[in-house]
Design a protein around this motif. Structure first.
Motif, PDB file in Angstrom:
ATOM      1  N   GLY A  82       4.500   7.938  -8.237  1.00  0.00           N
ATOM      2  CA  GLY A  82       4.202   7.233  -6.996  1.00  0.00           C
ATOM      3  C   GLY A  82       4.661   5.789  -7.109  1.00  0.00           C
ATOM      4  O   GLY A  82       4.906   5.284  -8.216  1.00  0.00           O
ATOM      5  N   SER A  83       4.808   5.120  -5.958  1.00  0.00           N
ATOM      6  CA  SER A  83       5.228   3.723  -6.033  1.00  0.00           C
ATOM      7  C   SER A  83       4.097   2.849  -6.561  1.00  0.00           C
ATOM      8  O   SER A  83       4.336   1.763  -7.085  1.00  0.00           O
ATOM      9  CB  SER A  83       5.747   3.215  -4.690  1.00  0.00           C
ATOM     10  OG  SER A  83       4.802   3.389  -3.683  1.00  0.00           O
ATOM     11  N   ASP A  84       2.853   3.313  -6.460  1.00  0.00           N
ATOM     12  CA  ASP A  84       1.737   2.610  -7.101  1.00  0.00           C
ATOM     13  C   ASP A  84       2.051   2.346  -8.578  1.00  0.00           C
ATOM     14  O   ASP A  84       1.809   1.258  -9.103  1.00  0.00           O
ATOM     15  CB  ASP A  84       0.471   3.484  -7.073  1.00  0.00           C
ATOM     16  CG  ASP A  84      -0.310   3.362  -5.781  1.00  0.00           C
ATOM     17  OD1 ASP A  84       0.208   2.737  -4.826  1.00  0.00           O
ATOM     18  OD2 ASP A  84      -1.425   3.895  -5.727  1.00  0.00           O
ATOM     19  N   PHE A 108      -1.411  -4.669   1.081  1.00  0.00           N
ATOM     20  CA  PHE A 108      -1.751  -3.450   0.350  1.00  0.00           C
ATOM     21  C   PHE A 108      -2.714  -3.785  -0.807  1.00  0.00           C
ATOM     22  O   PHE A 108      -2.341  -4.511  -1.732  1.00  0.00           O
ATOM     23  CB  PHE A 108      -0.455  -2.854  -0.182  1.00  0.00           C
ATOM     24  CG  PHE A 108      -0.590  -1.515  -0.841  1.00  0.00           C
ATOM     25  CD1 PHE A 108      -1.214  -0.455  -0.194  1.00  0.00           C
ATOM     26  CD2 PHE A 108      -0.071  -1.314  -2.110  1.00  0.00           C
ATOM     27  CE1 PHE A 108      -1.315   0.780  -0.804  1.00  0.00           C
ATOM     28  CE2 PHE A 108      -0.160  -0.073  -2.720  1.00  0.00           C
ATOM     29  CZ  PHE A 108      -0.789   0.976  -2.064  1.00  0.00           C
ATOM     30  N   TYR A 147       4.580 -11.063  -4.170  1.00  0.00           N
ATOM     31  CA  TYR A 147       4.618  -9.713  -3.602  1.00  0.00           C
ATOM     32  C   TYR A 147       4.625  -9.808  -2.084  1.00  0.00           C
ATOM     33  O   TYR A 147       3.812 -10.527  -1.497  1.00  0.00           O
ATOM     34  CB  TYR A 147       3.383  -8.927  -4.067  1.00  0.00           C
ATOM     35  CG  TYR A 147       3.162  -7.603  -3.347  1.00  0.00           C
ATOM     36  CD1 TYR A 147       3.752  -6.422  -3.803  1.00  0.00           C
ATOM     37  CD2 TYR A 147       2.340  -7.529  -2.218  1.00  0.00           C
ATOM     38  CE1 TYR A 147       3.540  -5.217  -3.145  1.00  0.00           C
ATOM     39  CE2 TYR A 147       2.129  -6.320  -1.558  1.00  0.00           C
ATOM     40  CZ  TYR A 147       2.730  -5.176  -2.033  1.00  0.00           C
ATOM     41  OH  TYR A 147       2.524  -3.974  -1.374  1.00  0.00           O
ATOM     42  N   CYS A 149       4.891  -7.081   1.298  1.00  0.00           N
ATOM     43  CA  CYS A 149       4.973  -5.699   1.763  1.00  0.00           C
ATOM     44  C   CYS A 149       5.596  -5.745   3.154  1.00  0.00           C
ATOM     45  O   CYS A 149       5.040  -6.364   4.065  1.00  0.00           O
ATOM     46  CB  CYS A 149       3.562  -5.114   1.805  1.00  0.00           C
ATOM     47  SG  CYS A 149       3.490  -3.406   2.351  1.00  0.00           S
ATOM     48  N   ASP A 178       7.634  -4.503  -1.240  1.00  0.00           N
ATOM     49  CA  ASP A 178       7.141  -3.129  -1.124  1.00  0.00           C
ATOM     50  C   ASP A 178       7.624  -2.570   0.208  1.00  0.00           C
ATOM     51  O   ASP A 178       7.173  -2.984   1.273  1.00  0.00           O
ATOM     52  CB  ASP A 178       5.607  -3.151  -1.196  1.00  0.00           C
ATOM     53  CG  ASP A 178       4.996  -1.756  -1.222  1.00  0.00           C
ATOM     54  OD1 ASP A 178       5.656  -0.790  -0.794  1.00  0.00           O
ATOM     55  OD2 ASP A 178       3.839  -1.644  -1.666  1.00  0.00           O
ATOM     56  N   ALA A 180       7.411   0.664   1.322  1.00  0.00           N
ATOM     57  CA  ALA A 180       6.912   2.033   1.458  1.00  0.00           C
ATOM     58  C   ALA A 180       7.259   2.620   2.835  1.00  0.00           C
ATOM     59  O   ALA A 180       7.413   3.837   2.980  1.00  0.00           O
ATOM     60  CB  ALA A 180       5.399   2.068   1.235  1.00  0.00           C
ATOM     61  N   TYR A 181       7.402   1.732   3.844  1.00  0.00           N
ATOM     62  CA  TYR A 181       7.643   2.202   5.222  1.00  0.00           C
ATOM     63  C   TYR A 181       9.039   1.857   5.725  1.00  0.00           C
ATOM     64  O   TYR A 181       9.284   1.845   6.931  1.00  0.00           O
ATOM     65  CB  TYR A 181       6.572   1.608   6.151  1.00  0.00           C
ATOM     66  CG  TYR A 181       5.185   1.996   5.701  1.00  0.00           C
ATOM     67  CD1 TYR A 181       4.677   3.264   5.978  1.00  0.00           C
ATOM     68  CD2 TYR A 181       4.410   1.133   4.929  1.00  0.00           C
ATOM     69  CE1 TYR A 181       3.432   3.654   5.524  1.00  0.00           C
ATOM     70  CE2 TYR A 181       3.162   1.512   4.460  1.00  0.00           C
ATOM     71  CZ  TYR A 181       2.682   2.780   4.763  1.00  0.00           C
ATOM     72  OH  TYR A 181       1.451   3.162   4.297  1.00  0.00           O
ATOM     73  N   THR A 204       9.025   4.742  -1.863  1.00  0.00           N
ATOM     74  CA  THR A 204       8.246   5.935  -2.171  1.00  0.00           C
ATOM     75  C   THR A 204       8.774   7.170  -1.439  1.00  0.00           C
ATOM     76  O   THR A 204       9.404   7.034  -0.390  1.00  0.00           O
ATOM     77  CB  THR A 204       6.759   5.706  -1.792  1.00  0.00           C
ATOM     78  OG1 THR A 204       6.014   6.865  -2.134  1.00  0.00           O
ATOM     79  CG2 THR A 204       6.591   5.416  -0.299  1.00  0.00           C
ATOM     80  N   SER A 206       6.448   9.230  -0.538  1.00  0.00           N
ATOM     81  CA  SER A 206       5.151   9.670  -0.012  1.00  0.00           C
ATOM     82  C   SER A 206       5.021   9.584   1.506  1.00  0.00           C
ATOM     83  O   SER A 206       4.139  10.205   2.071  1.00  0.00           O
ATOM     84  CB  SER A 206       4.022   8.816  -0.596  1.00  0.00           C
ATOM     85  OG  SER A 206       3.916   9.001  -1.984  1.00  0.00           O
ATOM     86  N   LYS A 207       5.828   8.770   2.165  1.00  0.00           N
ATOM     87  CA  LYS A 207       5.581   8.523   3.576  1.00  0.00           C
ATOM     88  C   LYS A 207       6.621   9.265   4.421  1.00  0.00           C
ATOM     89  O   LYS A 207       6.403  10.410   4.765  1.00  0.00           O
ATOM     90  CB  LYS A 207       5.530   7.014   3.834  1.00  0.00           C
ATOM     91  CG  LYS A 207       4.516   6.283   2.899  1.00  0.00           C
ATOM     92  CD  LYS A 207       3.070   6.471   3.304  1.00  0.00           C
ATOM     93  CE  LYS A 207       2.006   6.175   2.278  1.00  0.00           C
ATOM     94  NZ  LYS A 207       1.913   4.862   1.705  1.00  0.00           N
ATOM     95  N   ARG A 215       3.642  12.641  -5.861  1.00  0.00           N
ATOM     96  CA  ARG A 215       3.627  11.364  -6.582  1.00  0.00           C
ATOM     97  C   ARG A 215       5.005  10.971  -7.123  1.00  0.00           C
ATOM     98  O   ARG A 215       5.233  10.968  -8.330  1.00  0.00           O
ATOM     99  CB  ARG A 215       2.594  11.377  -7.732  1.00  0.00           C
ATOM    100  CG  ARG A 215       1.240  11.981  -7.415  1.00  0.00           C
ATOM    101  CD  ARG A 215       0.513  11.276  -6.286  1.00  0.00           C
ATOM    102  NE  ARG A 215       0.369   9.865  -6.517  1.00  0.00           N
ATOM    103  CZ  ARG A 215       0.812   8.924  -5.642  1.00  0.00           C
ATOM    104  NH1 ARG A 215       1.399   9.275  -4.503  1.00  0.00           N
ATOM    105  NH2 ARG A 215       0.655   7.659  -5.906  1.00  0.00           N
TER     106      ARG A 215
END
Ligand SMILES: *Cc1c(COP(=O)(O)O)cnc(C)c1O
Length: 339
Positions: A82-84, A108, A147, A149, A178, A180-181, A204, A206-207, A215
């Protein structure tokens, strides 16, 4: 008796939003259209070796597919559970105990957790009026790690290209963006990677790609930066099933993913209009969710859950994942009963 854990863990809680069964779950921004068909096929007949053997140590084949997808060389990619995991490892690789990580707030929340666990000090810089980035205040922290996002979770909008370029070019240390989207947005910072050694873009599967349960996340940056993150990460972090499914999806189902993204973009515009018609003021969004500022958001979220619709209730509003239109209609009807 001596405490079992380091004192820096005292301020860290388990991640625990309500996760019990609910008819319609719009709380975690996962893909409500399902998973790429090729990924499901790859999962359906795994040989025994998928279970008995270790997966590739650093997911070289997956890195090649990701590199092709984002348009960089494979040595510019690091993968993770996962990107986490990529975020955690980037903070561990670049942040010494006592160094500072700066980020806009709200953002986040896992970043704060990972930073505290690695012994960093956190500098949260509030977003300005209208939830805009305060680049000057962020840069004034002169942080070891900055950071961002973008599109930002939970507010939804992407920061502007000019603002991001300013932060990337003026920040003294590592910049993590980040994304993620990113697939739901008009612009990505990927093109900046070739110009800066101390920039890592975290992404990621994940989305938009619909593989949250498997993950698979990744980072994109200069080879020296991603190499450091890979060392902090350790081997075997992408498991064999996640590895196989992600490779299949990247090879065969980019069109599937783009189709979902097109629907999300249409529906989020329509959802935003309907929320405005109810007298609410949803924030602009470039992601697959909409943030609706609203008084008493946590209790509204609890009532929505009783009506069978889960959203994320945050201090100043609710965050709603965009799903197929019938789920949005159910949400809007339930919301009308709560406000
Ligand atoms: C969902 C999310 C992630 C985590 O994604 P995984 O790859 O599933 O770990 C990371 N960053 C942001 C901003 C997210 O919303």
């Amino acid at each position: 008796m001596k405490k079992a854990t380091r004192s820096r863990m005292d301020g860290v809680a388990l991640y625990s939003p309500p996760r019990d069964e609910v008819a319609i779950d719009l709380s975690d921004n996962t893909n409500l259209w399902g998973a790429p068909p090729s990924a499901l096929l790859a999962l359906s007949h795994p040989g025994a070796s998928v279970a008995t053997r270790y997966p590739p140590a650093y997911a070289e084949e997956l890195k090649s597919e990701l590199a092709r997808y984002v348009g960089v060389a494979p040595e510019c990619i690091v993968t993770g559970c996962g990107s986490d995991d990529v975020l955690d490892c980037a903070i561990r690789a670049f942040g010494a105990p006592g160094s500072v990580i700066a980020y806009p707030e709200p953002t986040f929340p896992m970043v704060t957790t990972f930073a505290l666990l690695s012994g960093l000090r956190t500098a949260a810089v509030p977003l300005r009026d209208g939830y805009r980035l305060d680049a000057s205040a962020l840069l004034a922290e002169k942080a070891d790690i900055t950071y961002l996002c973008s599109p930002n979770n939970p507010t939804g909008a992407a920061f502007s290209r000019a603002e991001i370029e300013r932060v990337v070019s003026e920040a003294p240390g590592l910049v993590i963006i980040d994304e993620a989207y990113a697939e739901f947005s008009d612009w990505s910072a990927l093109s900046l990677v070739s110009g800066y050694d101390r920039l890592v873009i975290v992404r990621t599967m994940s989305k938009a790609w619909g593989l949250a349960g498997l993950r698979v996340g990744y980072g994109v940056g200069a080879p020296s930066a991603v190499h450091g993150i890979a060392k902090a990460r350790g081997p075997f972090k992408v498991n064999a099933l996640g590895n196989a499914a992600a490779i299949a999806a990247l090879r065969a189902d980019e069109a599937w993913m783009r189709g979902v993204v097109g629907e999300v973009r249409d529906i989020r515009a329509h959802l935003t209009e309907q929320l405005r018609a109810m007298g609410l003021e949803p924030l602009p969004t470039d992601a697959n969710f909409v943030f609706v500022p609203i008084a008493g958001a946590p209790s509204i979220a609890a009532r929505l859950r009783q009506l069978g619709v889960a959203v994320r209730g945050l201090p100043h509003g609710i965050r709603v994942t965009v799903g197929p239109w019938p789920t949005m209609q159910t949400f809007l009807e339930a919301l009308a009963r709560c406000v």
